[in-house]
Write a protein that holds these residues in place. Structure first.
Motif, PDB file in Angstrom:
ATOM      1  N   VAL A  80      -0.942   2.584  -5.069  1.00 34.99           N
ATOM      2  CA  VAL A  80      -0.159   3.415  -5.981  1.00 34.99           C
ATOM      3  C   VAL A  80       0.308   4.695  -5.290  1.00 34.99           C
ATOM      4  CG1 VAL A  80      -0.199   4.741  -8.128  1.00 34.99           C
ATOM      5  CG2 VAL A  80      -1.281   2.485  -8.036  1.00 34.99           C
ATOM      6  N   ALA A  81       1.638   4.868  -5.252  1.00 30.27           N
ATOM      7  CA  ALA A  81       2.224   6.091  -4.702  1.00 30.27           C
ATOM      8  C   ALA A  81       2.365   7.162  -5.766  1.00 30.27           C
ATOM      9  CB  ALA A  81       3.594   5.785  -4.106  1.00 30.27           C
ATOM     10  N   ALA A  82       2.596   6.743  -7.015  1.00 36.40           N
ATOM     11  CA  ALA A  82       2.860   7.715  -8.072  1.00 36.40           C
ATOM     12  C   ALA A  82       2.558   7.133  -9.435  1.00 36.40           C
ATOM     13  CB  ALA A  82       4.311   8.169  -8.019  1.00 36.40           C
ATOM     14  N   ILE A  83       2.087   7.995 -10.324  1.00 30.09           N
ATOM     15  CA  ILE A  83       1.893   7.645 -11.725  1.00 30.09           C
ATOM     16  C   ILE A  83       2.816   8.550 -12.528  1.00 30.09           C
ATOM     17  CG2 ILE A  83       0.268   7.536 -13.656  1.00 30.09           C
ATOM     18  CD1 ILE A  83      -1.959   7.153 -11.539  1.00 30.09           C
ATOM     19  N   ALA A  84       3.842   7.972 -13.105  1.00 29.09           N
ATOM     20  CA  ALA A  84       4.868   8.745 -13.795  1.00 29.09           C
ATOM     21  C   ALA A  84       4.547   8.859 -15.279  1.00 29.09           C
ATOM     22  CB  ALA A  84       6.227   8.077 -13.607  1.00 29.09           C
ATOM     23  N   PRO A  85       5.043   9.907 -15.935  1.00 26.02           N
ATOM     24  CA  PRO A  85       4.778  10.077 -17.356  1.00 26.02           C
ATOM     25  C   PRO A  85       5.650   9.218 -18.250  1.00 26.02           C
ATOM     26  CG  PRO A  85       6.114  11.887 -16.593  1.00 26.02           C
ATOM     27  CD  PRO A  85       5.774  11.073 -15.376  1.00 26.02           C
ATOM     28  N   ASN A  86       6.793   8.746 -17.722  1.00 29.58           N
ATOM     29  CA  ASN A  86       7.736   8.010 -18.567  1.00 29.58           C
ATOM     30  C   ASN A  86       8.684   7.200 -17.691  1.00 29.58           C
ATOM     31  OD1 ASN A  86      10.013   9.846 -17.813  1.00 29.58           O
ATOM     32  ND2 ASN A  86       8.759  11.337 -18.911  1.00 29.58           N
ATOM     33  N   THR A 130       4.876   3.916 -23.879  1.00 33.27           N
ATOM     34  CA  THR A 130       4.770   2.572 -24.453  1.00 33.27           C
ATOM     35  C   THR A 130       4.744   1.528 -23.353  1.00 33.27           C
ATOM     36  OG1 THR A 130       5.842   3.219 -26.522  1.00 33.27           O
ATOM     37  CG2 THR A 130       5.914   0.888 -25.955  1.00 33.27           C
ATOM     38  N   LEU A 131       5.588   1.724 -22.322  1.00 34.54           N
ATOM     39  CA  LEU A 131       5.589   0.778 -21.208  1.00 34.54           C
ATOM     40  C   LEU A 131       4.216   0.727 -20.546  1.00 34.54           C
ATOM     41  CD1 LEU A 131       8.258   0.107 -18.562  1.00 34.54           C
ATOM     42  CD2 LEU A 131       5.976   0.699 -17.792  1.00 34.54           C
ATOM     43  N   GLY A 132       3.614   1.903 -20.315  1.00 33.36           N
ATOM     44  CA  GLY A 132       2.329   1.954 -19.625  1.00 33.36           C
ATOM     45  C   GLY A 132       1.208   1.279 -20.392  1.00 33.36           C
ATOM     46  N   THR A 133       1.128   1.544 -21.692  1.00 32.56           N
ATOM     47  CA  THR A 133       0.096   0.891 -22.496  1.00 32.56           C
ATOM     48  C   THR A 133       0.337  -0.607 -22.565  1.00 32.56           C
ATOM     49  OG1 THR A 133      -0.380   2.847 -23.843  1.00 32.56           O
ATOM     50  CG2 THR A 133      -0.904   0.723 -24.812  1.00 32.56           C
ATOM     51  N   GLY A 134       1.598  -0.998 -22.778  1.00 29.07           N
ATOM     52  CA  GLY A 134       1.917  -2.425 -22.843  1.00 29.07           C
ATOM     53  C   GLY A 134       1.560  -3.144 -21.561  1.00 29.07           C
ATOM     54  N   TRP A 135       1.827  -2.496 -20.424  1.00 25.29           N
ATOM     55  CA  TRP A 135       1.502  -3.107 -19.132  1.00 25.29           C
ATOM     56  C   TRP A 135      -0.006  -3.271 -18.978  1.00 25.29           C
ATOM     57  CZ3 TRP A 135      -0.727  -0.989 -14.502  1.00 25.29           C
ATOM     58  CH2 TRP A 135      -0.638  -1.838 -13.402  1.00 25.29           C
ATOM     59  N   MET A 136      -0.773  -2.274 -19.381  1.00 23.24           N
ATOM     60  CA  MET A 136      -2.232  -2.387 -19.303  1.00 23.24           C
ATOM     61  C   MET A 136      -2.748  -3.541 -20.157  1.00 23.24           C
ATOM     62  SD  MET A 136      -3.843  -0.230 -17.243  1.00 23.24           S
ATOM     63  CE  MET A 136      -5.458   0.216 -17.931  1.00 23.24           C
ATOM     64  N   VAL A 137      -2.133  -3.743 -21.306  1.00 18.63           N
ATOM     65  CA  VAL A 137      -2.524  -4.871 -22.158  1.00 18.63           C
ATOM     66  C   VAL A 137      -2.271  -6.193 -21.442  1.00 18.63           C
ATOM     67  CG1 VAL A 137      -1.942  -6.138 -24.276  1.00 18.63           C
ATOM     68  CG2 VAL A 137      -2.251  -3.651 -24.355  1.00 18.63           C
ATOM     69  N   GLU A 138      -1.115  -6.319 -20.802  1.00 21.26           N
ATOM     70  CA  GLU A 138      -0.801  -7.571 -20.096  1.00 21.26           C
ATOM     71  C   GLU A 138      -1.709  -7.781 -18.885  1.00 21.26           C
ATOM     72  OE1 GLU A 138       1.292  -9.894 -21.463  1.00 21.26           O
ATOM     73  OE2 GLU A 138       1.064  -8.383 -23.041  1.00 21.26           O
ATOM     74  N   ILE A 139      -2.071  -6.705 -18.197  1.00 19.29           N
ATOM     75  CA  ILE A 139      -3.000  -6.835 -17.068  1.00 19.29           C
ATOM     76  C   ILE A 139      -4.383  -7.236 -17.580  1.00 19.29           C
ATOM     77  CG2 ILE A 139      -4.119  -5.612 -15.159  1.00 19.29           C
ATOM     78  CD1 ILE A 139      -1.084  -6.295 -14.831  1.00 19.29           C
ATOM     79  N   LYS A 185       0.840  -1.199   0.000  1.00 11.71           N
ATOM     80  CA  LYS A 185       0.000   0.000   0.000  1.00 11.71           C
ATOM     81  C   LYS A 185       0.878   1.253   0.000  1.00 11.71           C
ATOM     82  CE  LYS A 185      -3.834   2.272   2.393  1.00 11.71           C
ATOM     83  NZ  LYS A 185      -4.805   2.192   3.518  1.00 11.71           N
ATOM     84  N   GLY A 186       0.641   2.124  -0.976  1.00 14.27           N
ATOM     85  CA  GLY A 186       1.388   3.370  -1.075  1.00 14.27           C
ATOM     86  C   GLY A 186       2.820   3.221  -1.547  1.00 14.27           C
ATOM     87  N   ARG A 187       3.205   2.048  -2.097  1.00  8.72           N
ATOM     88  CA  ARG A 187       4.601   1.823  -2.494  1.00  8.72           C
ATOM     89  C   ARG A 187       4.755   1.435  -3.961  1.00  8.72           C
ATOM     90  NH1 ARG A 187       6.971   4.848  -0.015  1.00  8.72           N
ATOM     91  NH2 ARG A 187       8.922   3.853  -0.661  1.00  8.72           N
ATOM     92  N   VAL A 188       3.667   1.400  -4.711  1.00  7.49           N
ATOM     93  CA  VAL A 188       3.701   0.964  -6.114  1.00  7.49           C
ATOM     94  C   VAL A 188       3.815   2.173  -7.035  1.00  7.49           C
ATOM     95  CG1 VAL A 188       2.401  -0.183  -7.963  1.00  7.49           C
ATOM     96  CG2 VAL A 188       2.382  -1.136  -5.636  1.00  7.49           C
ATOM     97  N   GLY A 189       4.612   2.045  -8.074  1.00  5.26           N
ATOM     98  CA  GLY A 189       4.688   3.062  -9.116  1.00  5.26           C
ATOM     99  C   GLY A 189       4.258   2.470 -10.444  1.00  5.26           C
ATOM    100  N   ILE A 190       3.570   3.255 -11.257  1.00  2.00           N
ATOM    101  CA  ILE A 190       3.221   2.849 -12.613  1.00  2.00           C
ATOM    102  C   ILE A 190       3.427   4.061 -13.528  1.00  2.00           C
ATOM    103  CG2 ILE A 190       1.584   1.053 -11.920  1.00  2.00           C
ATOM    104  CD1 ILE A 190      -0.698   2.965 -12.530  1.00  2.00           C
ATOM    105  N   THR A 191       3.421   3.821 -14.835  1.00  2.00           N
ATOM    106  CA  THR A 191       3.455   4.935 -15.788  1.00  2.00           C
ATOM    107  C   THR A 191       2.086   5.064 -16.438  1.00  2.00           C
ATOM    108  OG1 THR A 191       4.235   3.489 -17.561  1.00  2.00           O
ATOM    109  CG2 THR A 191       5.902   4.682 -16.312  1.00  2.00           C
ATOM    110  N   ASN A 192       1.803   6.266 -16.935  1.00  2.00           N
ATOM    111  CA  ASN A 192       0.514   6.432 -17.602  1.00  2.00           C
ATOM    112  C   ASN A 192       0.547   5.819 -18.999  1.00  2.00           C
ATOM    113  OD1 ASN A 192       1.504   8.378 -19.505  1.00  2.00           O
ATOM    114  ND2 ASN A 192       1.159  10.015 -18.045  1.00  2.00           N
TER     115      ASN A 192
END
Length: 365
Positions: A222-228, A188-197, A177-184
């Protein structure tokens, strides 16, 4: 610039998708030689590069190799792929702001390739035939070869997470809780990850509904959503996140700087995507010089150096060795590349803009 994006403090779609036009102009004036992005007019090649790992590697490895081979100088323009496409479109085909583009699959697929790029002249490339066949083409045609691969897995802080994660599902564990980071999804990483999820929950490259449902359930963690990727790496450096989807080469570079971070492939598999290089339409320097630059990027010398410490950008030249962390975590031989997931970006791109807009409204805001 503040790269930290807290979950409900999104810095605006313009930065997530790239930079504003003013930012693009500022970015275009950065170079290895101190010149402007228009310096190709006096015979100097102007090449776009990605910010961060790629820019550093290109400055230290590719640019000297190209200069040695041709005697020509290079101005590097650090810029996100989506911004390169925007700049080329805005400039028109007669006055491009740079001679060589470097693109990842999402922006390349949706780019008006006939308007801004020209087919890669394979017959003029000394090293093209050394490229593994899967990576010789990009964008659905002969638009340019892939010059290096990224493999996405789970990055984590081994001092905070002593039992290595094994699945994408681990990001949902309550102890994170509060320790995960993802990209929007603009990355490319963010979209690819959403596809795999989505796939993990019964969806597909055309159906991301399960992924949106799952990510909303992830938000307490999620602690942060990064742009890249660079911004996500900064969050690891600052100790603001302990676990995130990330690519191996970026994590290897962080490790070389002493950051407490490691990387594993989840049991669902790692997805791979390539960075491709392209001769733009009507380059200001010359098509021959732009081709020579890409050819240098494909050479065994450059591919070997970029695949070595601290960059570990996976090579596509069959003569380049697989060593270090690449051999340890990715592939002992090039045959091992085939076990990775290569997503269908032509299919993904059909709905990607809608998904990005939805992600920004429902997840980042």
């Amino acid at each position: 610039m503040d790269y930290r994006l807290k979950r409900r403090t999104f810095l605006g779609a313009s930065f997530g998708a790239g930079l504003t036009i003013a930012g693009l102009n500022s970015c275009a004036n950065q170079s290895t030689e101190g010149g402007s992005a228009q310096s190709g007019a006096d015979g100097k090649l102007v090449a776009a590069t990605y910010q961060g790992t790629w820019e550093d590697a290109h400055r230290k490895i590719l640019v000297p190799a190209f200069k040695k081979a041709t005697g020509s100088d290079v101005t590097l323009v650090p810029m996100f792929a989506v911004d390169q496409v925007a700049r080329l479109q805005a400039a028109g085909a007669t006055n491009p702001p740079f001679d060589v583009a470097i693109l990842d699959p999402g922006p390349l697929i949706t780019a008006p390739k006939d308007e801004i790029l020209q087919p890669f002249p394979t017959q003029a490339s000394k090293h093209y035939n050394d490229v593994l066949p899967r990576y010789q083409k990009s964008g659905g045609g002969d638009w340019g070869p892939i010059i290096g691969l990224q493999f996405v897995g789970i990055a984590y802080n081994p001092k905070k997470i002593t039992t290595p994660p094994t699945s994408w599902a681990d990001l949902w564990k309550p102890e994170y809780k509060g320790r995960v980071g993802i990209t929007n999804m603009s990355s490319t990483l963010g979209t690819g990850w959403m596809v795999e999820i989505a796939k993990m929950h019964g969806g597909s490259e055309t159906d991301l509904e399960p992924a949106f449902k799952a990510v909303k359930e992830l938000l307490p963690n999620v602690a942060a959503i990064a742009p890249n990727l660079g911004a996500l790496g900064t969050l690891f450096q600052q100790g603001e996140i302990d676990i995130a989807p990330h690519n191996l080469s970026s994590i290897a570079l962080l490790q070389s700087k002493g950051v407490d971070v490691d990387w594993v492939i989840p049991k669902e598999g790692s997805y791979a995507f390539g960075a491709s290089m392209h001769v733009v339409k009507n380059p200001v320097s010359s098509a021959e010089l732009a081709t020579a630059y890409i050819d240098a990027a494909l050479s065994t010398e450059v591919q070997t150096a970029m695949a070595s410490e601290p960059y570990f950008i996976a090579p596509v030249n069959k003569n380049a060795p697989l060593t270090g962390i690449l051999a340890e975590k990715i592939a002992k031989t090039f045959d091992d590349y085939e076990k990775y997931i290569y997503q269908d970006w032509e299919t993904i791109s059909k709905q990607r803009s809608e998904w990005i807009e939805r992600f920004n409204k429902e997840v980042t805001v």
